[in-house]
Write an enzyme that holds these catalytic residues in place. Structure first.
Site, short mmCIF file in Angstrom:
data_model
loop_
_atom_site.label_atom_id
_atom_site.label_comp_id
_atom_site.label_asym_id
_atom_site.label_seq_id
_atom_site.Cartn_x
_atom_site.Cartn_y
_atom_site.Cartn_z
N GLY A 72 0.79 -1.22 0.00
CA GLY A 72 0.00 0.00 0.00
C GLY A 72 0.82 1.27 0.00
O GLY A 72 0.49 2.24 -0.68
N ASN A 151 -8.81 3.38 8.51
CA ASN A 151 -8.23 2.19 9.13
C ASN A 151 -8.49 2.10 10.63
O ASN A 151 -8.45 1.01 11.19
CB ASN A 151 -6.73 2.13 8.86
CG ASN A 151 -6.02 3.44 9.18
OD1 ASN A 151 -6.35 4.47 8.60
ND2 ASN A 151 -5.06 3.41 10.07
N GLN A 179 -8.03 -0.79 3.33
CA GLN A 179 -8.95 -1.40 4.30
C GLN A 179 -10.27 -1.83 3.66
O GLN A 179 -10.96 -2.69 4.20
CB GLN A 179 -9.24 -0.42 5.44
CG GLN A 179 -8.04 -0.09 6.30
CD GLN A 179 -7.49 -1.28 7.06
OE1 GLN A 179 -8.14 -2.30 7.23
NE2 GLN A 179 -6.25 -1.16 7.52
N GLY A 200 -1.87 -6.70 0.00
CA GLY A 200 -2.25 -8.09 0.14
C GLY A 200 -2.44 -8.56 1.56
O GLY A 200 -3.36 -9.34 1.85
N THR A 237 11.99 -7.62 -11.11
CA THR A 237 11.51 -8.98 -11.29
C THR A 237 10.30 -9.23 -10.40
O THR A 237 10.31 -8.91 -9.21
CB THR A 237 12.62 -10.00 -10.95
OG1 THR A 237 13.73 -9.75 -11.79
CG2 THR A 237 12.13 -11.42 -11.16
N CYS A 325 0.68 1.39 12.45
CA CYS A 325 1.81 2.17 11.91
C CYS A 325 2.10 3.40 12.76
O CYS A 325 3.12 4.06 12.55
CB CYS A 325 1.51 2.58 10.48
SG CYS A 325 1.27 1.18 9.38
#
Length: 402
Positions: A72, A151, A179, A200, A237, A325
């Site tokens: 995110g 959130n 969220q 994810g 990659t 966070c």
């Protein structure tokens, strides 16, 4: 006793089916998707399927609108910086005071560099003023970035309506939907949203993988420079095991969206009302009639949130005070402050966030655990003796359910 995990807005457990889908891509199908041999082709096809699974969950028009990122934060930063680089004649940003630090910290830095950042205020329920928003739209604004759902409180913002107004002014619109994705139905092809971020690990996929949705035709400048992965929009990659896991998680989220909005909502409401029935000087925060089905944020007056969490943890119960966070700070959450929650209550705000894996037994266990913890902490609180009858903030922010 089995632990109770009620902190799913911070991160979620990987679904066993997601892990199962990922495993072959560590040891068997380990090729580089850019290679032309069969090892690479197998991985390339699996990544394409994952892209289509995420397209379906978001209701995007094309799978080419899905760009894989590390999460995110990268998606948020890419969206905002891209809009500014793609439109150098525009130097203003509109966001809100209750965004995730992934947006607010970047905007603070951009302000120091000379950009103008407008931060929309919220009312005591955490709702935005659309009239204030519309008054700020002008031809100098490069991008609007507003989260789909908060959130901490779960409050849902009218981002689709806001995107319509921005689009009419030629302004790019981005939403941090970290969220919201997997909890409420989305249909981006019917909206004017230009960019959307998801992560994810918020929907039972692994950490370190996310998506930036980029609506076809939206002006874009990549954050990174390198190879031609993701059509040159995000070089590096591909993290193929995580991408495949996210695709499987998206498929499961679509299948379980009804459960999120019925069973999980029922458990959330049972938890919230069960606690409030036993604890005075406490109230739920946010827009109770328009929030995520899994989130309850309760402010307990005259106690410290850290103390509540430590005592819950001793009982094997995990919850959170605000965002994971920002919870290292001793200050009340910026979301609580923005809503005008008094310090005597903001310091004691606890977020319970459930998932489809939680049970009624776990809810009942938490309902039984919280009241004695609050009573214990209030006995040693220097402010508890000043509390009168049930009024003050608890009355000002009394529950208003839809």
């Amino acid at each position: 006793m089995k632990p109770v995990y009620f902190d799913n807005n911070a991160t979620t457990a990987c679904d066993p089916a997601v892990v199962e889908a990922m495993l072959p891509f560590f040891t068997e199908q380990f090729g580089n998707a850019s290679s032309i041999h069969s090892f690479g082709n197998q991985v390339g096809q699996a990544i394409k399927q994952a892209r289509e699974q995420i397209q379906a969950l978001l209701g995007a028009a094309q799978d080419s609108e899905i760009i894989f990122t590390s999460g995110g934060t990268e998606s948020d930063n890419t969206a905002i910086l891209s809009a500014l680089k793609a439109q150098p004649e525009r130097s203003q940003i509109i966001t809100t005071v209750v965004e995730h630090p992934a947006v607010l910290a970047l905007c603070d830095r951009l302000e120091k560099e000379g950009y103008v950042v407008h931060k929309l205020r919220v009312d005591k329920r955490g709702r935005l003023d659309i009239d204030e928003y519309r008054s700020l739209l002008n031809d100098r604004v490069a991008i609007v970035s507003v989260m789909w759902a908060n959130n901490e409180t779960g409050t849902i913002f009218p981002v689709e309506e806001m995107a319509e107004y921005a689009n009419a002014m030629g302004i790019q619109f981005h939403t941090d939907a970290v969220q919201a994705v997997g909890k409420i139905p989305l249909d981006l092809k019917r909206s004017k949203i230009d960019m959307l971020s998801l992560s994810g690990h918020k929907l039972h996929a692994p950490k370190g993988i996310g998506v930036l949705y980029l609506r076809r035709g939206t002006g874009f400048r990549p954050l990174l420079r390198g190879g031609q992965q993701e059509r040159g929009r995000r070089p590096g990659t591909e993290n193929s095991p995580a991408i495949i896991g996210l695709g499987r998680a998206a498929e499961l989220a679509m299948r379980n969206i009804g459960t999120e909005n019925s069973d999980v909502r029922f458990l959330r409401d049972k938890l919230e009302r069960g606690i409030l029935a036993q604890v005075q000087h406490a109230f739920p925060t946010g827009d109770l009639g328009n929030r995520l089905p899994n989130t309850s944020n309760i402010a307990f007056e005259y106690v410290e949130g850290e103390g509540i969490l430590l005592l819950l943890n001793k009982l094997g119960i995990a919850a959170s005070s605000g965002s994971a966070c920002t919870s290292g700070s001793l200050e009340p959450s910026h979301v609580m402050r923005a809503m005008g929650i008094p310090y005597t209550a903001a310091h004691g705000s606890i977020r319970f966030s459930l998932s489809r894996y939680n049970t009624q037994e776990e809810v009942e266990r938490v309902i039984a655990a919280v009241p004695p913890i609050i009573a214990q902490l209030r006995q040693i609180s220097p402010y508890w003796g000043e509390a009168g009858p049930v009024k003050d903030a608890a009355q000002m922010f009394a529950p208003v359910y839809a």
